[in-house]
Write a protein that holds these residues in place. Sequence first.
Motif, PDB file in Angstrom:
ATOM      1  N   THR A  33       0.948  -0.788   0.227  1.00 51.43           N
ATOM      2  CA  THR A  33      -0.188  -0.232  -0.269  1.00 51.43           C
ATOM      3  C   THR A  33       0.787   1.555  -0.123  1.00 51.43           C
ATOM      4  OG1 THR A  33      -1.790  -1.603   1.284  1.00 51.43           O
ATOM      5  CG2 THR A  33      -1.775   1.038   1.424  1.00 51.43           C
ATOM      6  N   VAL A  34       0.834   2.228  -1.496  1.00 52.49           N
ATOM      7  CA  VAL A  34       1.693   3.458  -1.301  1.00 52.49           C
ATOM      8  C   VAL A  34       0.443   4.671  -1.445  1.00 52.49           C
ATOM      9  CG1 VAL A  34       2.949   4.736  -3.296  1.00 52.49           C
ATOM     10  CG2 VAL A  34       3.263   1.499  -2.748  1.00 52.49           C
ATOM     11  N   SER A  35       1.596   5.566  -0.538  1.00 55.58           N
ATOM     12  CA  SER A  35       0.406   6.486  -0.433  1.00 55.58           C
ATOM     13  C   SER A  35       0.298   7.242  -2.073  1.00 55.58           C
ATOM     14  CB  SER A  35       1.334   8.015   0.001  1.00 55.58           C
ATOM     15  OG  SER A  35       2.608   8.337  -0.803  1.00 55.58           O
ATOM     16  N   PRO A  36      -1.047   7.924  -2.341  1.00 54.07           N
ATOM     17  CA  PRO A  36      -1.443   8.264  -3.536  1.00 54.07           C
ATOM     18  C   PRO A  36      -0.439   8.940  -4.408  1.00 54.07           C
ATOM     19  CG  PRO A  36      -3.407   9.357  -2.452  1.00 54.07           C
ATOM     20  CD  PRO A  36      -1.959   8.090  -1.417  1.00 54.07           C
ATOM     21  N   ASP A  37       0.975   9.711  -3.922  1.00 52.56           N
ATOM     22  CA  ASP A  37       1.589  10.117  -4.821  1.00 52.56           C
ATOM     23  C   ASP A  37       2.558   9.068  -5.269  1.00 52.56           C
ATOM     24  OD1 ASP A  37       0.147  12.462  -4.605  1.00 52.56           O
ATOM     25  OD2 ASP A  37       1.252  13.504  -2.910  1.00 52.56           O
ATOM     26  N   GLY A  38       2.664   8.130  -4.279  1.00 50.47           N
ATOM     27  CA  GLY A  38       3.790   7.019  -4.446  1.00 50.47           C
ATOM     28  C   GLY A  38       5.298   7.356  -3.217  1.00 50.47           C
ATOM     29  N   ASP A  39       5.134   8.496  -3.114  1.00 52.95           N
ATOM     30  CA  ASP A  39       6.145   9.002  -2.232  1.00 52.95           C
ATOM     31  C   ASP A  39       6.328   8.188  -0.612  1.00 52.95           C
ATOM     32  OD1 ASP A  39       4.207  10.143  -1.213  1.00 52.95           O
ATOM     33  OD2 ASP A  39       5.231  11.682  -1.003  1.00 52.95           O
ATOM     34  N   VAL A  40       5.519   6.894  -0.196  1.00 47.63           N
ATOM     35  CA  VAL A  40       5.170   6.959   0.819  1.00 47.63           C
ATOM     36  C   VAL A  40       5.429   5.575   0.792  1.00 47.63           C
ATOM     37  CG1 VAL A  40       5.210   6.821   3.653  1.00 47.63           C
ATOM     38  CG2 VAL A  40       5.147   9.067   2.639  1.00 47.63           C
ATOM     39  N   LEU A  41       5.989   4.742   1.475  1.00 45.90           N
ATOM     40  CA  LEU A  41       4.610   2.783   1.729  1.00 45.90           C
ATOM     41  C   LEU A  41       4.120   3.282   2.705  1.00 45.90           C
ATOM     42  CD1 LEU A  41       4.916   0.535   0.928  1.00 45.90           C
ATOM     43  CD2 LEU A  41       7.022  -0.292   2.138  1.00 45.90           C
ATOM     44  N   GLU A  42       3.209   2.846   2.705  1.00 44.35           N
ATOM     45  CA  GLU A  42       2.236   2.953   4.119  1.00 44.35           C
ATOM     46  C   GLU A  42       1.870   2.130   4.833  1.00 44.35           C
ATOM     47  OE1 GLU A  42      -0.996   4.707   2.781  1.00 44.35           O
ATOM     48  OE2 GLU A  42      -0.672   7.132   2.627  1.00 44.35           O
ATOM     49  N   ALA A  43       2.006   0.302   4.162  1.00 47.28           N
ATOM     50  CA  ALA A  43       2.063  -0.847   4.508  1.00 47.28           C
ATOM     51  C   ALA A  43       1.722  -1.972   3.958  1.00 47.28           C
ATOM     52  CB  ALA A  43       0.211  -0.973   5.207  1.00 47.28           C
ATOM     53  N   VAL A  44       1.895  -2.737   4.282  1.00 49.64           N
ATOM     54  CA  VAL A  44       1.941  -4.078   3.603  1.00 49.64           C
ATOM     55  C   VAL A  44       1.312  -5.878   4.051  1.00 49.64           C
ATOM     56  CG1 VAL A  44       4.006  -5.314   4.871  1.00 49.64           C
ATOM     57  CG2 VAL A  44       3.783  -5.831   2.361  1.00 49.64           C
ATOM     58  N   LEU A  45       0.287  -5.690   3.443  1.00 47.04           N
ATOM     59  CA  LEU A  45      -1.265  -6.893   3.040  1.00 47.04           C
ATOM     60  C   LEU A  45      -0.429  -8.409   2.709  1.00 47.04           C
ATOM     61  CD1 LEU A  45      -3.590  -7.713   4.163  1.00 47.04           C
ATOM     62  CD2 LEU A  45      -3.728  -7.597   1.437  1.00 47.04           C
ATOM     63  N   LEU A  46      -0.003  -8.837   4.500  1.00 48.45           N
ATOM     64  CA  LEU A  46       0.532 -10.190   4.042  1.00 48.45           C
ATOM     65  C   LEU A  46      -0.747 -11.409   3.778  1.00 48.45           C
ATOM     66  CD1 LEU A  46       2.395 -10.611   7.923  1.00 48.45           C
ATOM     67  CD2 LEU A  46       3.459  -9.590   5.844  1.00 48.45           C
ATOM     68  N   PRO A  47      -0.227 -12.548   3.581  1.00 46.75           N
ATOM     69  CA  PRO A  47      -1.138 -14.032   2.961  1.00 46.75           C
ATOM     70  C   PRO A  47      -2.032 -14.088   3.543  1.00 46.75           C
ATOM     71  CG  PRO A  47       1.222 -14.394   2.444  1.00 46.75           C
ATOM     72  CD  PRO A  47       1.722 -12.919   3.136  1.00 46.75           C
ATOM     73  N   ASP A  48      -2.013 -13.760   4.924  1.00 48.40           N
ATOM     74  CA  ASP A  48      -3.269 -14.365   5.902  1.00 48.40           C
ATOM     75  C   ASP A  48      -3.802 -13.534   5.717  1.00 48.40           C
ATOM     76  OD1 ASP A  48      -1.744 -12.585   7.084  1.00 48.40           O
ATOM     77  OD2 ASP A  48      -1.056 -14.249   9.058  1.00 48.40           O
ATOM     78  N   GLY A  49      -3.349 -11.774   5.494  1.00 43.53           N
ATOM     79  CA  GLY A  49      -4.728 -10.886   5.261  1.00 43.53           C
ATOM     80  C   GLY A  49      -3.893  -9.591   6.509  1.00 43.53           C
ATOM     81  N   THR A  50      -3.122 -10.323   7.046  1.00 40.95           N
ATOM     82  CA  THR A  50      -3.097  -9.605   8.221  1.00 40.95           C
ATOM     83  C   THR A  50      -2.329  -7.897   7.655  1.00 40.95           C
ATOM     84  OG1 THR A  50      -2.796 -10.311  10.180  1.00 40.95           O
ATOM     85  CG2 THR A  50      -1.281  -8.646   9.790  1.00 40.95           C
ATOM     86  N   ARG A  51      -2.874  -7.234   8.270  1.00 39.33           N
ATOM     87  CA  ARG A  51      -2.691  -5.990   7.241  1.00 39.33           C
ATOM     88  C   ARG A  51      -1.205  -5.151   8.198  1.00 39.33           C
ATOM     89  NH1 ARG A  51      -3.401  -0.362   4.301  1.00 39.33           N
ATOM     90  NH2 ARG A  51      -2.975   1.048   5.330  1.00 39.33           N
ATOM     91  N   LEU A  52      -0.106  -4.669   7.636  1.00 39.04           N
ATOM     92  CA  LEU A  52       1.213  -4.043   8.987  1.00 39.04           C
ATOM     93  C   LEU A  52       1.222  -2.589   8.788  1.00 39.04           C
ATOM     94  CD1 LEU A  52       4.266  -6.706   8.622  1.00 39.04           C
ATOM     95  CD2 LEU A  52       2.323  -6.748  10.627  1.00 39.04           C
ATOM     96  N   ASN A  53       1.650  -1.551   9.517  1.00 43.47           N
ATOM     97  CA  ASN A  53       1.617  -0.536   9.122  1.00 43.47           C
ATOM     98  C   ASN A  53       3.117  -0.613   9.092  1.00 43.47           C
ATOM     99  OD1 ASN A  53      -1.093   0.465   8.742  1.00 43.47           O
ATOM    100  ND2 ASN A  53      -1.323   0.418  10.775  1.00 43.47           N
ATOM    101  N   VAL A  54       3.408   0.396   7.932  1.00 46.13           N
ATOM    102  CA  VAL A  54       4.503   0.353   8.526  1.00 46.13           C
ATOM    103  C   VAL A  54       5.965   2.180   8.079  1.00 46.13           C
ATOM    104  CG1 VAL A  54       6.935   0.370   6.514  1.00 46.13           C
ATOM    105  CG2 VAL A  54       4.999  -1.888   6.142  1.00 46.13           C
ATOM    106  N   SER A  55       6.264   2.010   9.380  1.00 47.98           N
ATOM    107  CA  SER A  55       7.381   3.666   9.103  1.00 47.98           C
ATOM    108  C   SER A  55       8.389   4.081   7.866  1.00 47.98           C
ATOM    109  CB  SER A  55       7.593   3.519  10.837  1.00 47.98           C
ATOM    110  OG  SER A  55       9.257   2.887  10.926  1.00 47.98           O
ATOM    111  N   CYS A  56       9.518   2.538   7.735  1.00 45.24           N
ATOM    112  CA  CYS A  56      10.466   2.834   7.141  1.00 45.24           C
ATOM    113  C   CYS A  56      10.989   1.494   6.835  1.00 45.24           C
ATOM    114  CB  CYS A  56      11.068   3.517   7.298  1.00 45.24           C
ATOM    115  SG  CYS A  56      12.177   3.087   8.592  1.00 45.24           S
ATOM    116  N   CYS A  57      11.363   1.115   5.588  1.00 45.65           N
ATOM    117  CA  CYS A  57      11.770   0.070   5.019  1.00 45.65           C
ATOM    118  C   CYS A  57      13.252  -0.261   4.993  1.00 45.65           C
ATOM    119  CB  CYS A  57      10.684  -0.621   3.645  1.00 45.65           C
ATOM    120  SG  CYS A  57      10.907  -1.948   2.960  1.00 45.65           S
TER     121      CYS A  57
END
Length: 586
Positions: A219-243
Amino acid sequence: MRRIVIIAASMAGVSCATRLKRRLPESEINVILPPSLEGLQSLPASPGPALRRIAQGLPNLELLASREVGLLHAQDLMPGLDTREVTCTSERGRLTIRYEELVVEIPATVRLPRALQKAGNVFGWPMSGFAADPSACDAALRKAARETSPVLVVGSGLPALDAVFLAREAGAPVQWLCTAEKETPGIEPHLLRVLLRRLGLAVKRTVLPETTADKLALTVSPDGDVLEAVLLPDGTRLNVSCCLWTTPLMARHPLLREDGFVLDRYGRMEAAESVEPGLGVYLTGSGAALPAAVLPLPAGLGGAGTSVPLYAGGEEAAAISAAALVEKLSGPSRPDYPRSPAPALLGVRRTALPEEGLTLCRAGFTLAEAQAHGLEAEHIILARSCPAHSRGECGRERPLPEGGGENALLLTLIAHKRHRTLLGVQVLGTGAPESAAEGLFTAALAALAEGTSLEALVLREACGLPGTMLARGAAMLRNKLAGAVMGISPDELLDSAAAGAEFFILDLRAKPEWERRRIPEAYNIPLPQLKKRLQDEVPRYTPLVLVSSDGDDAYAAACRLAGLGATDLYVLDGGMDLWPYEDAGE
């Protein structure tokens, strides 16, 4: 006068230049460096962990100039391969430099997914080369540490573990998504379990066995300048501060647009044989292909091949390729300039977290890699307590603490079953001095490169902990290969029991250790009492699994029992110090 121009991207290129000047003093050696290097010469008072790591590989420009190596800080390089010229822009204006040989350092970099290429909170790691700017990465890690928000690490093997260490060095918690990349230098599972126990709750690891990094749902921000989250195969959403994104590591360079330059299967750049002699162009660096390192095994025992995988990336690979190129350009070494040792070509990789006292070194194959290459492989695990004395002394003054040991050295040896020489080695130091871990690794690495037999290692005169530990490991591995005593991992023991296999698990530790922590199905006879109680309390015709603290006492007892005619003898790999599961206690 022979003129060699080196386009350097890291310390490996600079090292190549200085070595060539020593070997070819009558030649003109010129190094082209990026302008950004000048800004890195003066570090801030408190540099972040990324900048500290990059700073360790910065050259002393004044010293370099004193060695009569020509220096030029330039950008917008345009090598003219047909005309043997390099055109560049510098503070002196536009320059054209002619050459007889051109050395181009190719750093391996991380290829980010297209969706993340504009994300300001996603950083490829490792950052390689003088052009890297670690300041933004350090700022993001400091922010994550202050807010105790997790740093997302994506990838597998040693590159991902190095990124985990980087985030922990900054004091940030870590969420590691361990993906299914294959072309990565691996880590033995038991060593990884010890590392994760040592790091504790600060590092959470999620294994995605069927998922490669490029298949993650992001999940990336509309402008594409921030990675906000990643969705795992089991459906869990992980919010991201930096990667910190570690895969795939591969070479990226404008020369790839030229005919004859391609990437090999490991993502390293190589030139066709017809290119180098005609154009005088040579590649070096962490992203340049090296000749395959072949283990000294007899013909017919190699299965699908005995070449050690040499993955892209890593300071070790860059240094090795620079040394190999010096030999190629300057001819055979004179006695006062000995050739680089053979162990350097065996896929050496290293990572460390000094603040936590962690050092991990590997070379050759892991057990899984050897089997994947069709090699008949076996392994052993040996642990030793290693008090962290200021003088770096190690020994057996006390048993390893529970859970893998506060100050310990763990040695894993992988050997060919029939040829009985080493295929790989991994050394983990937890709380031990780095010099102790590296001394043990160096001793094992020399044996790996020379094809020293296990029998010769057992009989070799040992000196200090590295020598005695290597000899003991070789003896354990020799006994295991002889069939009299076999090793069994915790996973193999539990899986076999679940499948209906019957074992008698005999724990040889002292009663207090047994009462604190034990395998639920195990039976306790302290080692000093074994001879007296063996006949009455241990069944004769049931496979016997011997357990001790670190596996050493269990192997010694198993060898004595084998000498008395006992069969079906197993020793728990690593002993209870490496038992990773819940156990009973009173």
